[in-house]
Structures are given as C-alpha cells and as structure tokens.
Scaffold this active site. Sequence first.
Site, PDB file in Angstrom:
ATOM      1  N   THR A  89       0.651  -1.115  -0.170  1.00 26.79           N
ATOM      2  CA  THR A  89      -0.114  -0.341   0.232  1.00 26.79           C
ATOM      3  C   THR A  89       1.082   1.221  -0.208  1.00 26.79           C
ATOM      4  O   THR A  89       1.327   1.521   0.763  1.00 26.79           O
ATOM      5  CB  THR A  89      -1.169   0.170   1.628  1.00 26.79           C
ATOM      6  OG1 THR A  89      -1.919  -1.060   1.525  1.00 26.79           O
ATOM      7  CG2 THR A  89      -1.801   1.446   1.390  1.00 26.79           C
ATOM      8  N   LYS A 164      -7.450   1.849  -2.349  1.00 28.04           N
ATOM      9  CA  LYS A 164      -7.061   1.259  -1.022  1.00 28.04           C
ATOM     10  C   LYS A 164      -6.952   1.851   0.000  1.00 28.04           C
ATOM     11  O   LYS A 164      -7.282   1.911   0.821  1.00 28.04           O
ATOM     12  CB  LYS A 164      -5.520   0.688  -1.437  1.00 28.04           C
ATOM     13  CG  LYS A 164      -4.944   0.175  -0.214  1.00 28.04           C
ATOM     14  CD  LYS A 164      -5.535  -0.499   0.097  1.00 28.04           C
ATOM     15  CE  LYS A 164      -4.816  -1.428   1.888  1.00 28.04           C
ATOM     16  NZ  LYS A 164      -6.036  -1.979   2.443  1.00 28.04           N
ATOM     17  N   LYS A 239      -0.104   5.071   8.741  1.00 30.26           N
ATOM     18  CA  LYS A 239       1.092   5.347   7.288  1.00 30.26           C
ATOM     19  C   LYS A 239      -0.280   4.985   6.134  1.00 30.26           C
ATOM     20  O   LYS A 239      -0.325   5.923   5.529  1.00 30.26           O
ATOM     21  CB  LYS A 239       2.048   4.317   6.723  1.00 30.26           C
ATOM     22  CG  LYS A 239       2.377   3.855   5.296  1.00 30.26           C
ATOM     23  CD  LYS A 239       2.730   3.098   4.580  1.00 30.26           C
ATOM     24  CE  LYS A 239       1.231   2.021   5.007  1.00 30.26           C
ATOM     25  NZ  LYS A 239       1.723   0.930   3.202  1.00 30.26           N
TER      26      LYS A 239
END
Length: 287
Positions: A89, A164, A239
Amino acid sequence: MKIGFIGLGTMGMPMAQCLASGELNISGWDTNSQCRSSFDHCAQSIEQLSEDTDVFITMLPEAKHVLAVVDQLLEHCAHSGCLFIDCSTIDVDSTRQLAERLACHGHGFVDAPVSGGREAAEQGTLSFMLGGKSEDIQRARPLLEIMGSKLVEFGQSGSGQAAKACHNMICGITALGVCESFALADALGLDMERFFELCKGAAAQSWILENRCPVPGPAPDSPASNDYAPGFAARLMAKDLGLAQQAATSTGQKTPFGEAAAARFQEFADKGDGELDFSAIYQTIRG
Ligand code: NAD
C-alpha cells in the site's frame, strides 16, 4: 515463467506460500534473515532472484522500500518485457511515477494493493484493487487469482492505490468507532462477550468488529486475545490513513473524520506501540 517475490512479512509470506503451493517456479527475498529462513524457496540475494525472472511481485511496507527494491531489480534484471506487480500500500503519485519509469525500461506494471489481512492471505481469498494497462492486468490475473478471490479493476496506474486509500480510511475510522463503543460498553459494566455476539449479528456488524475485536476474550483468534500481535501493525494503519490524507489534500476533498483517525493512529505509533496490531489503540481509549 519464473516469479520473484520480494517482502516476506506478515502478508507477503502467506501470499508467496500460496503461489509456491500452486507449483509455480517462485523465488523469494526479504532483507530480514528470519523471514528468509521461513520460506523454502529463497534466493541467496536479490541479484540471484533477478536472474531470468519474468514477474516481480513486491509486498513491502512503504513507497521508499518499493522504489529502492525496483532500483535494485532494474540494475540486475537483464531482459525487458518483465511484469512488476506491486501489492504494497503506497501513494498514488509514487505509483504513477513507478509505472512510467518501468515503461521506459520496457516493463509492464500493475498496482495491486490488497484487503483481507493475514487470514485471507493464508486462505488465498484476498481482495485486489487493480490499476494499470489492461494488457498488464490480464497478464497479472492468473497469479492474483491464486492469492485472491476478488479482483476489481479501477483503470489507469495508481487507481488501485486510490481505491485502497479510500478503503482503508473506512477501516481506520471504523476501528476507532468500534474501540470507543467497546470502551463505553465496558465502562457501563456490560459483558464483553455478549456485547460482541450482539454486534456481530446486528447493524453494528463490520469486518473490523468481527475480525479485530479490540478487547481480549470474545474472539479467541483476534490480535487482542493474543497480546495484540499483528494482524495489521498500527504503524501501517497510521501510514495508510496518512496516504488517504495526502489524497484528500491533492483533490481538495475534506475528510475530517479521516484526518482525526490519521492523527490518532500516528500519535499511537509515535509513542512506541506501532508494532502492535492497530486494535491495541483500544487501551488508550478505555484508559
Ligand atoms: P511487514 O512489515 O510485516 O512486512 C514487510 C516485509 O518487507 C518485512 O519482512 C521486511 O523485512 C521486508 N522489507 C522491507 N524492506 C525491504 C527491502 N528493501 N528488501 C526486501 N525486503 C524488505 O508488512 P505487512 O503487514 O506484510 O504489509 C506489507 C504491505 O501490505 C504494507 O504496505 C501494508 O500497508 C499492506 N497491507 C498489510 C495488511 C496487513 O493486514 N498486514 C493488509 C493489507 C495491506
């Protein structure tokens, strides 16, 4: 066809094992020697992994790791026409730059971040969010179908990562909502198991609630019942929520709940608990 799989951590290991059990010619690599020794098909070095490899799959923590690994692979990969599939990701802009850079070297690229956690990686039932040229996605599909049960194409390079970022913003906001509600239920003296069973089958149900119940006990396989071992490390949740904020800033869309969730998880990770599962943030909420 030879596959090189780089990043054998929480997610990468079971994904690579899924491919290996499909009797594909796969070679793995991780900078962590413990991860290397747990995988039967490891190369001696990233140089060795690059030899005669047709498809490279990366499952790494952040963009800086992906960019560094791609640099190494480009240095050692002798032929053109390889396919790079990044399942990590990372941010949309780095992904688009990566796709352009690889295209200049004659390679294909698909961004293919995942949802589902380690359990789905072990069972080969991950959901993949795909961005890239359709010919590259068609080439990636047979491999992704071994590791996943749901493949959704979103269009040009970077759009898998865009999906995502939005997906994980839902997860981060939901996680805080679940933690806060369980903290209140506990403060009110409710039985945690009964409350969990109620929520599981009622309108409050969600993947986060069922699979990452934040209190130890009600779900024996959850990280909370196992000393908050990840799972999905809180540093990665911080993150990912940061990536969603980066995307929100670039589009001008206001996301105040996502912003608050990003700040909360970042603070938790900065205080030294980033390696715990994200559901451990419950402890700071219940107090
Ligand atoms: P992890 O930290 O457990 O594993 C990453 C692995 O990459 C580690 O083993 C590390 O040693 C290795 N690595 C780092 N730099 C390297 C390098 N230069 N060369 C080779 N290996 C290197 O992380 P994870 O939980 O497996 O997550 C990987 C990615 O997947 C992240 O981007 C994360 O956000 C995403 N993700 C994780 C989950 C989850 O539930 N854990 C779910 C969906 C997506």
